[in-house]
Scaffold this active site. Structure first.
Site, short mmCIF file in Angstrom:
data_model
loop_
_atom_site.label_atom_id
_atom_site.label_comp_id
_atom_site.label_asym_id
_atom_site.label_seq_id
_atom_site.Cartn_x
_atom_site.Cartn_y
_atom_site.Cartn_z
N ASN A 10 0.76 -1.20 0.17
CA ASN A 10 -0.06 0.10 -0.14
C ASN A 10 0.95 1.30 0.00
O ASN A 10 1.59 1.31 1.20
CB ASN A 10 -0.86 -0.10 1.30
CG ASN A 10 -1.68 1.10 1.27
OD1 ASN A 10 -1.90 2.03 0.34
ND2 ASN A 10 -2.56 1.39 2.58
N LYS A 12 0.13 4.38 -0.25
CA LYS A 12 -0.60 5.51 0.16
C LYS A 12 -0.39 6.50 -0.57
O LYS A 12 -0.18 6.55 -1.85
CB LYS A 12 -0.02 5.74 1.59
CG LYS A 12 -0.12 4.36 2.53
CD LYS A 12 0.18 4.67 3.96
CE LYS A 12 0.19 3.33 4.90
NZ LYS A 12 -0.18 3.61 6.10
N HIS A 96 -9.64 0.84 4.37
CA HIS A 96 -8.35 1.12 5.18
C HIS A 96 -8.88 1.76 6.34
O HIS A 96 -9.54 2.76 6.31
CB HIS A 96 -7.42 1.63 4.07
CG HIS A 96 -6.02 1.43 4.77
ND1 HIS A 96 -5.51 2.54 5.62
CD2 HIS A 96 -5.03 0.84 4.48
CE1 HIS A 96 -4.43 2.34 6.03
NE2 HIS A 96 -3.93 1.10 5.44
N GLU A 98 -7.31 4.39 7.54
CA GLU A 98 -7.07 5.68 7.31
C GLU A 98 -8.14 6.37 6.84
O GLU A 98 -8.74 7.47 6.92
CB GLU A 98 -5.75 6.01 6.56
CG GLU A 98 -4.33 5.78 7.34
CD GLU A 98 -3.40 5.09 6.58
OE1 GLU A 98 -3.01 5.23 5.32
OE2 GLU A 98 -2.59 4.54 7.46
N GLU A 167 -5.78 -5.48 9.98
CA GLU A 167 -5.09 -4.37 10.46
C GLU A 167 -5.24 -3.76 11.73
O GLU A 167 -6.01 -2.80 11.73
CB GLU A 167 -4.77 -3.36 9.08
CG GLU A 167 -4.40 -4.13 7.96
CD GLU A 167 -3.60 -2.98 6.86
OE1 GLU A 167 -2.58 -3.01 6.59
OE2 GLU A 167 -4.46 -1.90 6.54
N GLY A 173 1.70 1.85 10.79
CA GLY A 173 2.73 2.80 10.52
C GLY A 173 3.34 3.35 12.10
O GLY A 173 3.86 4.26 12.36
N SER A 213 2.67 -2.54 10.36
CA SER A 213 4.43 -2.80 10.62
C SER A 213 4.95 -3.87 10.10
O SER A 213 5.95 -4.20 11.01
CB SER A 213 4.70 -1.96 12.08
OG SER A 213 4.21 -0.71 12.43
C1 PEP Z 1 -1.12 0.05 5.88
O1 PEP Z 1 -0.84 1.04 5.46
O2 PEP Z 1 -1.86 -0.92 5.42
C2 PEP Z 1 0.03 -0.52 6.68
C3 PEP Z 1 -0.19 -1.72 7.33
O3 PEP Z 1 1.12 0.18 6.91
P1 PEP Z 1 2.45 -0.18 7.71
O4 PEP Z 1 3.00 -1.41 7.11
O5 PEP Z 1 3.44 1.15 7.34
O6 PEP Z 1 2.28 -0.20 9.16
#
Ligand code: PEP
Length: 253
Positions: A10, A12, A96, A98, A167, A173, A213
């Site tokens: 992803n 972003k 997602h 966000e 997630e 993040g 992460s």
């Molecule tokens: C994501 O944006 O779906 C995500 C898991 O980000 P990160 O790997 O940076 O935690």
């Protein structure tokens, strides 16, 4: 029952057109002709066409990070899943964290998006996950049950175009990762809930990815859990030096 691992990046709101194109070529080279895993990239809308060109002749799946819940109309600034399909996009990320927590998307809106995206013949990756406060209040499974209800709209003929990404919001993040045991527990519950909604057979086939992460150091252990069928990777998908070892960590079925 063997499920092909899915490793997805992803991207972003990152990268320039040039960097997105060269990262796409690098992912295509890393994926090569490997058939034992799927790899997916989710660039920004404005880079989709450049990335599509750079993925030509590869088997990397092109995905979009979001779509609107209608086929067409007066929705300034939004993008229809039919438009995505028309320009060669195969998959879309819906719900997602966000979008839910920064942009305020509701479960009802997310469910409508799932419905229209599937109708547009896209594959859908539905993202779910609890906040830190919800985990601390032992509400994780309740949150998963509530968010998974977005799959109620999936018709039997569409189930092979659905995947779920668990997630935990507190892990996205932040550098904090769920332990492999925590991930497995949430994934097993997710699969049980999917079985209630769409039947045992579908639940056994649906890929459930972990996100939060993921990095080259923790990917293999997370991916070795029986119900963890892949990874949705944010930060570590932006550099091929990080993403390639995560791709390589996918177990070969
Ligand atoms: C994501 O944006 O779906 C995500 C898991 O980000 P990160 O790997 O940076 O935690």
């Amino acid at each position: 029952m063997s499920r092909k691992p899915v490793i997805a990046g992803n991207w972003k709101m990152h990268l320039t057109k040039r960097k997105a194109s060269s990262l796409a070529r690098a992912v295509a080279a890393a994926q090569g002709s490997v058939e034992s895993r799927r790899s997916v990239v989710f660039p920004s809308f404005v880079h989709l066409d450049h990335v599509r060109r750079n993925l030509r002749n590869s088997n990397v799946v092109l995905g979009a990070q979001n779509c609107w819940c209608k086929k067409e109309g007066a929705f300034t600034g939004e993008v229809s899943p039919y438009m995505l399909r028309d320009m060669g996009v195969q998959m879309v990320l819906i719900g997602h964290s966000e979008r839910r927590h920064v942009l305020g998307e509701s479960d009802a809106l997310i469910s409508d998006k799932v419905k229209v995206a599937l109708k547009a013949k896209l594959e859908v990756m539905l993202c779910i996950g609890e906040t830190r406060e919800e985990r601390e209040a032992s509400l994780t499974f309740e949150v998963l049950a509530r968010q998974l209800k977005a799959l109620k709209v999936v018709k039997p003929a569409q189930t092979d175009r659905v995947s779920v990404a668990y997630e935990p919001v507190w892990a996205i993040g932040t550098g904090l990762t769920a332990t492999p045991q925590m991930a497995q527990q949430a994934h097993a519950e997710t699969r049980r809930l999917v079985a209630q909604l769409l039947g045992e057979e579908t639940a056994a086939l649906i890929p459930i990815l972990y996100g939060g992460s993921v990095n080259p150091g923790n990917a293999a252990e997370l991916l070795s859990q029986p119900d963890v069928d892949g990874a949705l990777v944010g930060g570590a998908s932006l550099k091929i030096e990080d993403f390639e070892p995560i791709l390589a960590a996918a177990p070969t079925a």
